[in-house]
Design an enzyme around this catalytic site. Structure first.
Site, mmCIF file in Angstrom:
data_model
loop_
_atom_site.group_PDB
_atom_site.id
_atom_site.type_symbol
_atom_site.label_atom_id
_atom_site.label_comp_id
_atom_site.label_asym_id
_atom_site.label_seq_id
_atom_site.Cartn_x
_atom_site.Cartn_y
_atom_site.Cartn_z
ATOM 1 C CE LYS A 107 -4.366 0.728 0.378
ATOM 2 N NZ LYS A 107 -5.796 -0.140 0.098
HETATM 3 N N1 GLU Z 1 -7.202 -0.151 -3.202
HETATM 4 C C1 GLU Z 1 -7.963 -1.526 -3.540
HETATM 5 C C2 GLU Z 1 -8.124 -2.245 -2.282
HETATM 6 O O1 GLU Z 1 -7.942 -1.851 -1.302
HETATM 7 C C3 GLU Z 1 -7.492 -2.102 -4.858
HETATM 8 C C4 GLU Z 1 -5.932 -2.457 -4.743
HETATM 9 C C5 GLU Z 1 -5.570 -3.249 -6.119
HETATM 10 O O2 GLU Z 1 -6.148 -2.914 -7.156
HETATM 11 O O3 GLU Z 1 -4.107 -3.404 -6.051
HETATM 12 O O4 GLU Z 1 -8.364 -3.462 -2.451
#
Ligand code: GLU
Length: 419
Positions: A107
């Site tokens: 993240k």
């Molecule tokens: N931000 C989204 C999540 O929390 C998508 C993450 C992604 O597609 O890598 O799942």
């Protein structure tokens, strides 16, 4: 609303510790999983269009990569912390493992409130982040995507900034997902998280023996996830009786026309004040008289205090980490059926995986194919978690965590002893 003592990281660690007890994990393994593999803090110094130099902190976290490169979105918010990003990265490790895509958990965070800035200034900050983070992004390291505060246009700028920096027209492989379709993005990615929330909600209704058509639904958060989930659920015949966003809530026992609300929000920028419903507080939406509650706004909003007053029979966690561990205990006692976040909102990262594979094959997948693969995968995983929960007498969250963590542990042992 009273602030919870549980932040995302505390909730994530608590859920992991409880799972470690159930799975009888070795202490050394728990210690490894509790810690983030890599966390990077970057200082950005962009110059905005008004000539002002600003300083912005950004973080990149790779929690684990036993199952593949770290995957997870970029959260852009004025108050995001490195701990939040660590908690969210940990969640991504479980989410990718559970939904069965070859990724680990990552993240990133950009500490800047994007609301109210111009598109040009946002692009400047996103490009500044990309230049600063470039060494940590790649198809074999960390593949970012949209999260709260970022969108597909930002992902397009990231992709362009990377390719441009190398003097190329494209990147060699997939460096970022959730891009505009014209730049190698995939059809349906934008709607995928909300769509997955709707699919798992329908599956939960079937298991709980009630018809989605007669369900009353409350949705907290009317961004990309909440609005799409609300739209699909209402198209299936359910009545959306309450909706909120950061500005406040609205309710109408007769049902809210989601299409009409969407056009109102497009014009006025908020749900609060929508003329065909009564104004209410955000908390009223959570505790409203409904069968299904979809928290699709932000973390730690369902605390023990709120949980006591929740009337819904099913909670579909569209947001990451909306429920604190003490609220979970209450839901368990009240026999409220939870579709946990790592399952409920995994549609986004699943379709990100399809985009990742599409990018190397250079062949555009059709929307029908994307949606049908999403439906098969997420409902299939829902059933797997449901069966496991019945077999082992666990809640849906406990079952999902057991399955996900077992996979990560298995991969970690399979890798052997690293130097
Ligand atoms: N931000 C989204 C999540 O929390 C998508 C993450 C992604 O597609 O890598 O799942």
């Amino acid at each position: 609303m009273k602030k919870s003592i549980f932040g995302i990281f505390e909730t994530a660690k608590s859920n992991l510790e409880q799972t470690a007890i159930r799975l009888k994990l070795e202490d050394a393994m728990l210690k490894r999983l509790l810690e983030t593999k890599e966390k990077i803090e970057i200082t950005l110094n962009p110059t905005l269009t008004n000539g002002k130099h600003i300083q912005v902190k950004a973080f990149i976290v790779r929690h684990r990569d036993s199952l593949g490169p770290a995957k997870g979105g970029i959260r852009m918010s004025g108050n995001v912390t490195i701990d939040d990003i660590q908690g969210l990265a940990m969640e991504m490790t479980w989410k990718t493992a559970l939904i069965g895509v070859p990724f680990g958990g990552g993240k990133s965070g950009i500490c800047f409130d994007p609301s109210g800035i111009t598109a040009e200034d946002k692009e400047i900050i996103i490009r500044s982040f990309t230049r600063g983070a470039m060494r940590h992004i790649g198809p074999e390291i960390y593949v970012p995507a949209p999260d709260m505060g970022t969108n597909e246009m930002d992902m397009g700028h990231i992709r362009d900034c990377l390719a441009y920096s190398w003097g190329k027209s494209v990147t060699n492989g997939c460096y970022v997902t959730g891009k505009p379709v014209i730049l190698g993005g995939i059809l349906g990615r934008k709607e995928a998280t909300g769509r997955g929330v709707a699919y798992t909600t329908v599956a939960a209704c079937e298991k709980q023996g009630f018809d989605i058509k007669s369900a009353r639904v409350a949705v907290q958060g009317f961004g990309n996830v909440g609005s799409i989930a609300a739209m699909i659920i209402s198209e299936l015949g359910a009545k959306i009786v309450a909706v909120s966003d950061v500005t406040g809530g609205i309710k109408n026992e007769q049902g809210i026309d989601i299409k009409h609300l969407l056009s109102y929000v497009k014009q006025c920028g908020q749900v609060y004040g929508y003329p065909l419903a009564e104004k209410c507080s955000n908390e009223d939406v959570l505790t409203s008289n409904c069968d299904i509650l979809v928290p699709a706004a932000t973390q730690s909003v369902i605390t023990a205090e709120i949980a006591e007053n929740i009337k819904a029979k099913i909670i579909a966690e569209g947001a990451n980490s909306p429920t604190t561990p003490d609220a979970d205990e209450i839901f368990d006692k009240k026999k409220i059926f939870i579709i946990p976040d790592i399952l409920c909102n995994a549609g986004g990262v699943f379709v990100s995986y399809l985009e990742y594979t599409q990018e190397t094959q250079r062949e555009q997948m059709t929307l029908e194919e994307v949606n049908s693969r999403l439906n098969n995968r997420i409902v299939g995983k829902f059933n797997e978690v449901y069966d496991y929960s019945k077999e082992h007498n666990l809640t849906m969250r406990q079952a999902a965590m057991n399955i996900a963590i077992s996979k990560v542990v298995e991969a970690t042992y399979a890798m052997g002893i690293l130097p």
